[in-house]
Write a protein that holds these residues in place. Structure first.
Motif, mmCIF file in Angstrom:
data_model
loop_
_atom_site.group_PDB
_atom_site.id
_atom_site.type_symbol
_atom_site.label_atom_id
_atom_site.label_comp_id
_atom_site.label_asym_id
_atom_site.label_seq_id
_atom_site.Cartn_x
_atom_site.Cartn_y
_atom_site.Cartn_z
ATOM 1 N N LEU A 148 0.837 -1.196 0.000
ATOM 2 C CA LEU A 148 0.000 0.000 0.000
ATOM 3 C C LEU A 148 0.878 1.255 0.000
ATOM 4 C CD1 LEU A 148 -2.750 1.467 0.328
ATOM 5 C CD2 LEU A 148 -2.442 1.233 2.817
ATOM 6 N N ARG A 149 1.858 1.286 0.900
ATOM 7 C CA ARG A 149 2.731 2.463 0.975
ATOM 8 C C ARG A 149 3.616 2.589 -0.271
ATOM 9 N NH1 ARG A 149 2.915 5.448 5.383
ATOM 10 N NH2 ARG A 149 1.760 4.750 7.239
ATOM 11 N N ASN A 150 3.963 1.471 -0.869
ATOM 12 C CA ASN A 150 4.707 1.538 -2.128
ATOM 13 C C ASN A 150 3.847 2.169 -3.227
ATOM 14 O OD1 ASN A 150 7.131 0.662 -3.796
ATOM 15 N ND2 ASN A 150 5.476 -0.348 -4.898
ATOM 16 N N TYR A 151 2.535 1.832 -3.214
ATOM 17 C CA TYR A 151 1.612 2.440 -4.179
ATOM 18 C C TYR A 151 1.561 3.952 -3.972
ATOM 19 C CZ TYR A 151 -2.691 3.438 -6.745
ATOM 20 O OH TYR A 151 -3.620 3.960 -7.608
ATOM 21 N N LEU A 152 1.509 4.362 -2.701
ATOM 22 C CA LEU A 152 1.513 5.792 -2.382
ATOM 23 C C LEU A 152 2.782 6.457 -2.922
ATOM 24 C CD1 LEU A 152 0.502 8.325 -0.855
ATOM 25 C CD2 LEU A 152 1.596 7.406 1.206
ATOM 26 N N LEU A 153 3.903 5.815 -2.725
ATOM 27 C CA LEU A 153 5.178 6.382 -3.165
ATOM 28 C C LEU A 153 5.254 6.466 -4.691
ATOM 29 C CD1 LEU A 153 7.689 7.348 -1.597
ATOM 30 C CD2 LEU A 153 8.725 5.131 -2.042
ATOM 31 N N GLN A 154 4.758 5.431 -5.370
ATOM 32 C CA GLN A 154 4.800 5.419 -6.838
ATOM 33 C C GLN A 154 3.880 6.495 -7.415
ATOM 34 O OE1 GLN A 154 6.816 3.642 -8.701
ATOM 35 N NE2 GLN A 154 7.688 2.532 -6.971
ATOM 36 N N CYS A 155 2.704 6.626 -6.837
ATOM 37 C CA CYS A 155 1.731 7.602 -7.361
ATOM 38 C C CYS A 155 2.190 9.042 -7.178
ATOM 39 C CB CYS A 155 0.372 7.404 -6.682
ATOM 40 S SG CYS A 155 -0.470 5.892 -7.201
ATOM 41 N N THR A 156 2.944 9.299 -6.117
ATOM 42 C CA THR A 156 3.332 10.689 -5.800
ATOM 43 C C THR A 156 4.726 11.052 -6.294
ATOM 44 O OG1 THR A 156 4.147 9.945 -3.636
ATOM 45 C CG2 THR A 156 1.859 10.731 -3.751
#
Length: 806
Positions: A148-156
Motif C-alpha cells: 500500500l505504501r509503495n503504491y503511495l510512493l509510486q503515485c506521488t
C-alpha cells in the motif's frame, strides 16, 4: 520436495483465482466509467481492490497480483483526471471514497483520488500528502501495508513539492516545499521499515529462514523511499546533512534489526551522491558503530570505501575530488581499528577484507603515499600476530583475502622495486603456506616480466629471489621439484620458464654490478636441484656471454680488464659444470661449444687456454656421456662446425683438436654415420683457421683428399645398396665443392668422372630392383649434381670441367 511442489501449486491456483476476479471487476469498472456511472465504477474498483486483502499469497505472488490490480486502477485515475479537466468535478469525492467497506480498498482509492486532486490543484498538495501518509497507518499487516505504501510512493513520485521557498498562498492552497517532501518520504520510510521488520517476528521460529527469504524479496520496497529522497533536485549537501541523513540513520539504528540495518546502510551508500558521502562521512561512520553486533558491518565499510575510491579514480590524478582537509585514509583506518576492537569474534577473512578496501583507498586517493600502503600491510601483519595466526592456507577464505591484499600493490604500481621498498610486504607474504607463496611468486614474476621492470642491483636480485624462493628451490613445507614435475610437468615447466625469463630483467648500469648480480642469482638457482637448473642456469650463462662482449668496450679504461674477463669465463665454466654434475649431457655440451665461440670473440691474455678448455670439456662429454648413435652424429657435427669457426687456436692446439675430431668421426658406430662424420671433418683441413693466420684458411688439400678417400672406403663397406649410393652422392658433392674451391692439386677431374660413373651404374641397378621413392630422391640429387657440373662446363669449356664426361 513433494510438500514444496504442493505449496507452489496452491500459490499458483490462489493467484490465478485472484487475478481472475481482478479482471472481472476491472471490466465492470471500466464499463460503468464508460457510461459515466462513477459510483458504480467505484464499487467495482473497491471489489477489485478487495483481492489485495488476502493473507494467503507469498510475497512473490502478492506482487504479481499487486501489479495486475494497480494497472487496472490506473484507468480510474485517468478517468477522474479527464473528468476534472473537463470541468465535471465530483464534489466531496475525497470524502466519499472513505466510506468504502474495507480499509485496504478504501486507502487505495483515497490515494488514487488524492493524487487526482493534487494534479488538478483542487486542494493543498501539502495537506493531502500529509493526510495520505498518516491514513496509511490504518493497515498494519506487514505485506499489505508495504505494498500500500509503495503504491503511495509510486503515485506521488512526480508531484512531490521540490522548491526551497513557499511563497504566499491562500489558506488551504499551500503546495509545500522541499522540507514537506522530505518529511513525507521519511515518515513513509519509517512506517514501511517498521512493517518490514515486523515480518521477522511473525509465525513459528522454525520458519525463520523462510521469513528472512521473504523479507529479502521485499527489501526493494523499503529502499525505494531512499531513492525518492535522492531524486529530489533541491536536496543540497546542507539539507542532506541536516535533515535527510539524520532522519534515515535514526530509523536505521533504532529498528535494531540486522537485516534492515545492513540493507539500508548499503542503500544509503548506493543512492546518494559521492560528495554527499564525503560531507557527512563522520555521521555515517558513527551510525555504523551503533549497529547490532550481528550486522556484517565490514561489508558496509568496504562498500563505502570502494564507492569513494571509484569517485577518486573518476576525478583523475589532477582532480581535487577528495578535499585536502578531509583525511580520508586516517578516518577509515581509525574506524576499522575501532570495529575490530569492538568485535573480537570477527572472522580473520572479514578483518583482511577491511584492510583490502583500505589499501585500495590508499592507492586510489593517495597514489603517491607508498607509506600508507605499507601501514596497511603492517596493521594486517600485527592483526595476524595478535590472533596467533602463523600460517594461512591458500584456498581458505582468509587466504583469498590475503591474496587480494598482496596483489593490490603489485598491480597498482606495476613496479617490483616499489613493492620491495614496502617493509612489511615480505613478512606478510611469508604467512602463506607453500601453495600460497608459490602462487604469489608466479604472480610477482609475471608482473616483472610483463612490465619489463629492470632489477638494477645485486641486493635487489637477492631480495626478489628470496621472495620467490618457492620457484627457485625446494621448501621445507612443500613437495620436491621431482614430485611437482611428476604431478604436473606442464605447470612446472611454465614456472621454471618464468624464472628463466626473469634472469633477463637483471640489468645493471655498471658492468661490475652486472657480474655481481649474476653471481648472486647463480647462488640461488644452484640450490634448485637437477630438475630446475636446466631451466634457470642457461640464461645466466648467456647473460655472462653478453657481459663478456660488453666488457670489450671498456678494454682501454679498466686496469683489471683481463682478470675480469677471465673471471666471467670461469663463471661460465663453473656454471656449465653444475649442469654436468646434475647428469645432463647434450645441454652442457652445447653450452661449452657456445662458450668456446664467445671466448674466440673476446681477445684477452688467456683466451686460447680458456677456449681450449671449453672444447676439451665438450669432447669429454661427447665421449663419456653421449651413447645414442644419432645423438653422437649430431654432437660431433656440432663440435666440428664450432671448431671450424674458432680462430684463436695456434697450430699447436689446432692440430690435436683436428685429429681428435677425425678420430671421433671415424669411431662412430654406424658406417653411414662414420662416412658423414669424416666428410664433415674434411672441412676442418680446408676452411679452418689458426691464430698465426686468422684471415687465411689452412688449405691442406692432402688431408682433405685423405678424408674423402676414407669416406669412399667406408661407403664401400655398407651392405645396403640404397644407403651406399646415397653416401656416394654425398661424397660426390664434397668432391665437387672442394674441386671448385681450388683443391685441384689433389682432387682431379678423373676422380670425379670415376665417381659419377660408379653412381650411374649403381643407380641403374637400383632402378631394376624397383626400390621406389627413396631411389627417386637419390636419383634426383645425382641428376642435379651432374647438371650443375654440365652448366659449369658450358660456362667455361676450357675450365676445370673441360675433361668432364658423363
Amino acid at each position: 520436495m513433494r510438500d514444496t511442489m504442493n505449496i507452489l501449486e496452491d500459490q499458483e491456483k490462489l493467484l490465478e483465482d485472484a487475478k481472475g476476479n481482478v479482471k472481472v471487476e476491472a471490466f465492470q469498472m471500466k464499463r460503468c466509467l464508460d457510461k459515466n456511472k462513477l459510483m458504480d465504477g467505484l464499487k467495482h474498483a473497491s471489489a477489485m481492490l478487495s483481492e489485495l486483502r488476502t493473507s494467503l499469497l507469498s510475497p512473490k505472488s502478492y506482487y504479481d497480483l499487486y501489479i495486475a490490480t494497480c494497472d487496472e486502477l490506473r484507468h480510474l485515475e485517468i478517468y477522474l483526471l479527464d473528468e476534472f479537466q473537463k470541468g465535471r468535478k465530483v464534489s466531496d469525492l475525497y470524502e466519499l471514497v472513505q466510506y468504502a467497506g474495507n480499509i485496504v480498498p478504501r486507502l487505495y482509492l483515497l490515494i488514487t483520488v488524492g493524487v487526482v486532486y493534487i494534479k488538478t490543484n483542487e486542494y493543498s498538495r501539502k495537506n493531502i500528502l500529509k493526510d495520505l501518509v498518516e491514513m496509511c497507518r490504518g493497515v498494519q499487516h506487514p505485506l499489505r501495508g508495504l505494498f500500500l505504501r509503495n503504491y503511495l510512493l509510486q503515485c506521488t513520485r512526480n508531484i512531490l513539492p521540490d522548491t526551497i521557498e513557499n511563497g504566499e498562498f491562500a489558506e488551504g492552497q499551500d503546495p509545500g516545499n522541499i522540507d514537506d517532501s522530505i518529511e513525507f518520504i521519511q515518515l513513509n520510510f519509517a512506517e514501511m521499515n517498521k512493517l518490514w521488520v515486523r515480518m521477522q517476528h511473525q509465525g513459528h521460529t522454525r520458519e525463520r529462514e523462510k521469513r528472512e527469504k521473504e523479507r529479502m524479496e521485499l527489501r526493494i520496497l523499503v529502499g525505494t523511499n531512499l531513492v525518492r529522497l535522492s531524486q529530489l533536485d533541491n536536496v543540497t549537501l546542507e539539507v542532506y546533512k541536516q535533515s535527510v541523513l539524520p532522519g534515515i540513520l535514526e530509523q536505521v539504528v533504532s529498528c535494531r534489526d540486522p537485516i534492515a540495518q545492513e540493507y539500508l546502510m548499503e542503500c544509503i551508500i548506493q543512492v546518494f551522491p559521492d560528495d554527499f558521502h564525503l560531507g557527512s562521512l563522520t555521521s555515517f561512520l558513527e551510525a555504523c558503530a551503533e549497529l547490532q553486533q550481528t550486522v556484517n558491518v565490514n561489508n558496509i565499510i568496504i562498500s563505502m570505501i570502494d564507492r569513494l575510491s571509484q569517485f577518486a579514480i573518476r576525478g583523475g590524478a589532477d582532480s581535487k575530488s577528495i578535499p585536502d582537509d578531509l583525511k580520508l585514509f586516517d578516518i577509515f583506518s581509525q574506524e576499522i581499528t575501532s570495529i575490530i576492537k569492538s568485535r573480537p569474534e570477527m572472522p580473520p577473512e572479514d578483518i583482511v577484507s577491511l584492510e583490502v578496501a583500505l589499501i585500495n583507498l590508499a592507492h586510489c586517493c593517495y597514489s603517491d603515499r607508498v607509506d600508507l600502503i605499507d601501514k596497511v600491510l603492517h596493521n594486517t601483519k600485527d592483526l595476524f600476530e595478535n590472533a596467533e595466526i602463523s600460517v594461512i592456507e591458500h584456498r581458505t577464505p582468509v587466504g583469498r583475502e590475503l591474496e587480494k591484499l598482496l596483489k593490490i600493490p603489485i598491480d597498482s604500481y606495476n613496479d617490483v622495486l616499489i613493492v620491495l621498498n614496502l617493509d612489511h610486504f615480505i613478512p606478510l607474504l611469508n604467512f602463506f603456506d607453500y601453495s600460497g607463496r608459490r602462487e604469489m611468486s608466479s604472480y610477482l614474476v609475471n608482473n616483472v616480466i610483463e612490465n619489463y621492470t629492470s632489477i638494477p642491483t645485486s641486493e635487489r636480485v637477492d631480495t626478489i629471489l628470496t621472495i620467490v624462493s618457492t620457484l627457485v628451490q625446494d621448501q621445507k613445507d612443500g613437495p620436491s621439484a621431482e614430485k611437482i614435475a611428476s604431478e604436473d610437468m606442464e605447470e612446472f615447466t611454465e614456472e621454471q620458464s618464468l624464472m628463466a625469463r626473469l634472469v633477463h630483467q637483471f640489468q645493471a648500469n655498471d658492468l661490475d654490478e652486472q657480474y655481481l648480480m649474476l653471481s648472486v642469482a647463480r647462488k640461488h638457482f644452484s640450490a634448485g636441484g637437477a630438475s630446475r637448473i636446466p631451466f634457470t642456469l642457461p640464461p645466466l650463462i648467456f647473460n655472462a656471454f653478453k657481459l663478456a662482449k660488453q666488457f670489450i668496450k671498456v678494454r682501454d679504461t679498466d686496469d683489471n680488464w683481463n682478470s675480469k674477463i677471465e673471471k666471467i669465463f670461469k663463471y661460465c665454466h663453473t656454471t656449465i659444470s653444475a649442469l654436468v654434475k646434475a647428469g645432463l649431457a647434450e645441454l652442457p655440451l652445447r653450452l661449452y661449444l657456445q662458450a668456446a665461440q664467445t671466448c674466440d670473440q673476446v681477445k684477452y691474455e688467456s683466451q686460447e687456454t680458456m677456449a681450449y678448455e671449453f672444447m676439451s670439456q665438450a669432447f669429454s662429454l661427447y665421449e663419456d656421456e653421449i651413447a645414442d648413435s644419432r645423438a653422437q652424429l649430431a654432437a660431433i657435427t656440432l663440435i666440428i662446425a664450432t671448431f671450424q669457426q674458432i680462430r684463436c687456436f695456434s697450430e699447436e692446439n689446432h692440430d690435436p683438436l683436428r685429429t681428435q675430431c677425425a678420430l671421433a668421426a671415424a669411431k662412430l658406430l654406424k658406417k653411414p654415420d662414420q662416412c658423414q662424420g669424416v666428410l664433415t671433418v674434411s672441412h676442418l683441413f680446408w676452411s679452418g683457421f689458426t691464430s698465426s693466420n686468422p684471415t687465411t684458411p689452412i688449405r691442406d688439400g692432402k688431408k682433405v683428399l685423405d678424408c674423402l678417400k676414407k669416406a669412399l672406403k667406408i661407403a664401400n663397406q655398407c651392405m645396403d645398396a640404397t644407403v651406399q649410393v646415397q653416401l656416394f652422392n654425398q661424397i660426390l658433392n664434397s668432391y665437387v665443392v672442394f674441386y671448385e674451391d681450388g683443391c685441384t692439386e689433389h682432387i682431379t677431374i678423373e676422380m670425379i668422372n670415376e665417381l659419377v660413373a660408379r653412381i650411374a651404374t649403381d643407380l641403374a641397378a637400383l632402378d631394376n630392383s624397383g626400390a621406389g621413392v627413396e631411389v627417386a630422391q637419390i636419383t634426383g640429387l645425382y641428376d642435379r649434381t651432374v647438371e650443375h657440373i654440365k652448366l659449369k662446363k658450358a660456362e667455361s669449356p676450357n675450365g676445370i670441367y673441360a675433361k668432364f664426361s658423363t
